[in-house]
Design an enzyme around this catalytic site. Sequence first.
Site, PDB file in Angstrom:
ATOM      1  N   GLY A   1      49.466  36.452  48.483  1.00 57.18           N
ATOM      2  CA  GLY A   1      49.327  37.691  49.252  1.00 57.18           C
ATOM      3  C   GLY A   1      48.082  38.401  48.771  1.00 57.18           C
ATOM      4  O   GLY A   1      47.150  37.765  48.276  1.00 57.18           O
TER       5      GLY A   1
ATOM      6  N   LEU B   1      47.206  26.344  40.552  1.00 63.42           N
ATOM      7  CA  LEU B   1      48.102  25.266  40.963  1.00 63.42           C
ATOM      8  C   LEU B   1      49.542  25.648  40.664  1.00 63.42           C
ATOM      9  O   LEU B   1      50.378  24.786  40.428  1.00 63.42           O
ATOM     10  CB  LEU B   1      47.725  23.963  40.244  1.00 63.42           C
ATOM     11  CG  LEU B   1      46.443  23.261  40.728  1.00 63.42           C
ATOM     12  CD1 LEU B   1      46.182  22.004  39.914  1.00 63.42           C
ATOM     13  CD2 LEU B   1      46.520  22.915  42.218  1.00 63.42           C
TER      14      LEU B   1
ATOM     15  N   LEU C   1      36.529  39.874  41.530  1.00 66.83           N
ATOM     16  CA  LEU C   1      37.443  40.577  40.620  1.00 66.83           C
ATOM     17  C   LEU C   1      38.877  40.382  41.062  1.00 66.83           C
ATOM     18  O   LEU C   1      39.233  40.706  42.190  1.00 66.83           O
ATOM     19  CB  LEU C   1      37.127  42.081  40.624  1.00 66.83           C
ATOM     20  CG  LEU C   1      35.664  42.485  40.412  1.00 66.83           C
ATOM     21  CD1 LEU C   1      35.516  43.993  40.577  1.00 66.83           C
ATOM     22  CD2 LEU C   1      35.192  42.041  39.036  1.00 66.83           C
TER      23      LEU C   1
ATOM     24  N   ARG D   1      49.773  44.942  49.568  1.00 66.85           N
ATOM     25  CA  ARG D   1      49.167  44.348  50.761  1.00 66.85           C
ATOM     26  C   ARG D   1      49.486  42.860  50.877  1.00 66.85           C
ATOM     27  O   ARG D   1      49.266  42.097  49.958  1.00 66.85           O
ATOM     28  CB  ARG D   1      47.652  44.590  50.762  1.00 66.85           C
ATOM     29  CG  ARG D   1      47.319  46.027  51.147  1.00 66.85           C
ATOM     30  CD  ARG D   1      45.856  46.308  51.061  1.00 66.85           C
ATOM     31  NE  ARG D   1      45.395  46.370  49.672  1.00 66.85           N
ATOM     32  CZ  ARG D   1      44.128  46.646  49.340  1.00 66.85           C
ATOM     33  NH1 ARG D   1      43.235  46.865  50.272  1.00 66.85           N
ATOM     34  NH2 ARG D   1      43.780  46.703  48.073  1.00 66.85           N
TER      35      ARG D   1
ATOM     36  N   CYS E   1      42.874  40.047  49.673  1.00 68.58           N
ATOM     37  CA  CYS E   1      41.698  39.181  49.811  1.00 68.58           C
ATOM     38  C   CYS E   1      41.980  37.835  50.461  1.00 68.58           C
ATOM     39  O   CYS E   1      41.404  37.522  51.494  1.00 68.58           O
ATOM     40  CB  CYS E   1      41.064  38.968  48.441  1.00 68.58           C
ATOM     41  SG  CYS E   1      40.417  40.501  47.762  1.00 68.58           S
TER      42      CYS E   1
HETATM   43  N1  UPG Z   1      48.824  32.681  43.420  1.00 66.09           N
HETATM   44  C1  UPG Z   1      49.716  31.634  43.511  1.00 66.09           C
HETATM   45  N2  UPG Z   1      49.532  30.543  42.704  1.00 66.09           N
HETATM   46  C2  UPG Z   1      48.503  30.446  41.832  1.00 66.09           C
HETATM   47  C3  UPG Z   1      47.596  31.517  41.729  1.00 66.09           C
HETATM   48  C4  UPG Z   1      47.779  32.621  42.538  1.00 66.09           C
HETATM   49  O1  UPG Z   1      50.669  31.669  44.305  1.00 66.09           O
HETATM   50  O2  UPG Z   1      48.395  29.416  41.162  1.00 66.09           O
HETATM   51  C5  UPG Z   1      48.973  33.860  44.295  1.00 66.09           C
HETATM   52  C6  UPG Z   1      49.299  35.146  43.554  1.00 66.09           C
HETATM   53  O3  UPG Z   1      50.685  35.288  43.375  1.00 66.09           O
HETATM   54  C7  UPG Z   1      48.739  36.178  44.512  1.00 66.09           C
HETATM   55  C8  UPG Z   1      47.553  35.488  45.183  1.00 66.09           C
HETATM   56  O4  UPG Z   1      47.728  34.115  44.903  1.00 66.09           O
HETATM   57  O5  UPG Z   1      49.694  36.510  45.515  1.00 66.09           O
HETATM   58  C9  UPG Z   1      46.195  35.962  44.735  1.00 66.09           C
HETATM   59  O6  UPG Z   1      46.083  35.959  43.334  1.00 66.09           O
HETATM   60  P1  UPG Z   1      44.745  36.383  42.569  1.00 66.09           P
HETATM   61  O7  UPG Z   1      43.626  35.503  42.956  1.00 66.09           O
HETATM   62  O8  UPG Z   1      45.064  36.482  41.139  1.00 66.09           O
HETATM   63  O9  UPG Z   1      44.554  37.856  43.141  1.00 66.09           O
HETATM   64  P2  UPG Z   1      43.443  38.754  43.832  1.00 66.09           P
HETATM   65  O10 UPG Z   1      43.396  40.004  43.066  1.00 66.09           O
HETATM   66  O11 UPG Z   1      43.773  38.799  45.294  1.00 66.09           O
HETATM   67  O12 UPG Z   1      42.010  38.044  43.610  1.00 66.09           O
HETATM   68  C10 UPG Z   1      41.394  37.181  44.564  1.00 66.09           C
HETATM   69  C11 UPG Z   1      40.372  36.310  43.825  1.00 66.09           C
HETATM   70  C12 UPG Z   1      39.219  37.171  43.275  1.00 66.09           C
HETATM   71  C13 UPG Z   1      38.625  37.966  44.433  1.00 66.09           C
HETATM   72  C14 UPG Z   1      39.706  38.810  45.076  1.00 66.09           C
HETATM   73  C15 UPG Z   1      39.192  39.620  46.257  1.00 66.09           C
HETATM   74  O13 UPG Z   1      41.016  35.603  42.765  1.00 66.09           O
HETATM   75  O14 UPG Z   1      38.224  36.342  42.709  1.00 66.09           O
HETATM   76  O15 UPG Z   1      37.579  38.814  43.989  1.00 66.09           O
HETATM   77  O16 UPG Z   1      40.738  37.937  45.564  1.00 66.09           O
HETATM   78  O17 UPG Z   1      38.386  38.846  47.104  1.00 66.09           O
END
Ligand code: UPG
Length: 444
Positions: free
Chosen positions: A268, A261, A164, A338, A271
């Site tokens: 950050g 990408l 999620l 976080r 996770c």
């Molecule tokens: N981010 C980038 N570039 C991208 C995509 C994301 O810099 O192309 C950064 C975004 O700004 C953020 C981080 O990556 O800081 C994480 O983004 P995202 O994956 O959307 O957030 P989370 O809510 O931390 O979700 C991740 C996984 C999800 C998993 C969760 C907890 O996507 O599948 O369940 O972590 O493990």
Amino acid sequence: MSEKRIAVIGTGYVGLVSGACFAYLGHKVIGLDIDAEKIEKLKNGEIPIYEPGLDRILNQAIESGNIEFTTDYAYAVKNSDFIFIAVGTPSKIDGSADLSYVKTAYDRIAELIDENDFKVIVNKSTVPVGTGRWAKKYIANLLKERGIKNPEERFEIVSNPEFLREGKAVEDFMNPDRVVVGADNRDVAGMVASLYEKLQPAMLITDLPTAEMIKYASNAFLATKISFINEIANVCEKVGADVTVVARGMGLDHRISPYFLNAGCGFGGSCFPKDVKALIYTAKEVGEEPELLNSVIDVNERQKLKPVEKLLKHIPDLKGKTIAVWGLAFKPETDDMREAPSIPIIKKLLELGATVKAYDPVAIPNAKAVFEQELKAYKGKLQFTETKEEAVQDADALLLVTEWNEFKDVNFDKLRGKVVIDGRNLWEPSIVRQFCKYESIGRP
Ligand code: UPG
């Protein structure tokens, strides 16, 4: 589908979203937390986190009587057949996952399983590979100590990792790309899989360690994509290429896919940083040297400070200067601070003598807690503003750190002459450059 009785231990964003969504799907859910204040709020329909769509699902679940909240372990365990564990597994200093909350949950559950029970204990929390099999032995042992006969037959351990995204958690739960269920007892895995029947997801049933590894490998791969594109962005800058177009060109190849990408000032959240570090720890523990994963973290640490580096090219001495920061949460649509890139960025700006005026649509209360020390140490030099306009009013420069929607449309004429560093490639260079000294990440 017959309704099932589910307890969810932990009402953080994973536990609360999963509990509310299971209740919405028709199951009888008991949400448990040791935080009495949080449970009181939930009983009154107040949601302690910012998660779009959760209020609607939760209120519907409360109205239908499918969800209730308690701090009473005995009540939750006695009145459920499936016990989902969704407590935190934060990073320890050495990078390993801190399992103390998970272990406490096992201890409490083990005190309450009786002679004729059969409980399915489901790990939703991200736990190191091997935890499920260890838990089977650990809990069986606790039951044996209590004199319970055939302790192994009184419960089973299942791994059902969550995928999620914060801010899209309800959507992701209801429309999963896949549901992974890992158990050493296939029948029990099938029982957990059936909880998701209504969603008709792609279902993958595996053994315990494989399911646990799928979670880590997925997050580590997504984090790798981000660090990869950030490294490419840094090279793009030097050779005059545009990373956004490079990413588009790469993403058209379906083997690569266009997602994750987006170059920027790093990842950050609760996770990616934690899970990559925990996977590095596990790899080292078994004698592997995970060089690629180490680099994913190193590249990310450097990337977070890129906006400051770029700012210093325009304003080498920040003493006496005011810098506006837009966006504090680790990504849009969440109040979660976080591991947010805004933290090292603001600390660096303060260290270099700047006055910082920071704005975020929802994360300011959490940010105030994160920057408690800085607020004291730097007195009036760190300010949180009520609007984005206020932050930028007398500022010499603007740093965009989180790409909230409300930052998309900006009248740059009003920011005429200022330095604008776009840490998320949100704006069109040719437009901003008509008015400001503009830099973004990996674009000419
Ligand atoms: N981010 C980038 N570039 C991208 C995509 C994301 O810099 O192309 C950064 C975004 O700004 C953020 C981080 O990556 O800081 C994480 O983004 P995202 O994956 O959307 O957030 P989370 O809510 O931390 O979700 C991740 C996984 C999800 C998993 C969760 C907890 O996507 O599948 O369940 O972590 O493990």
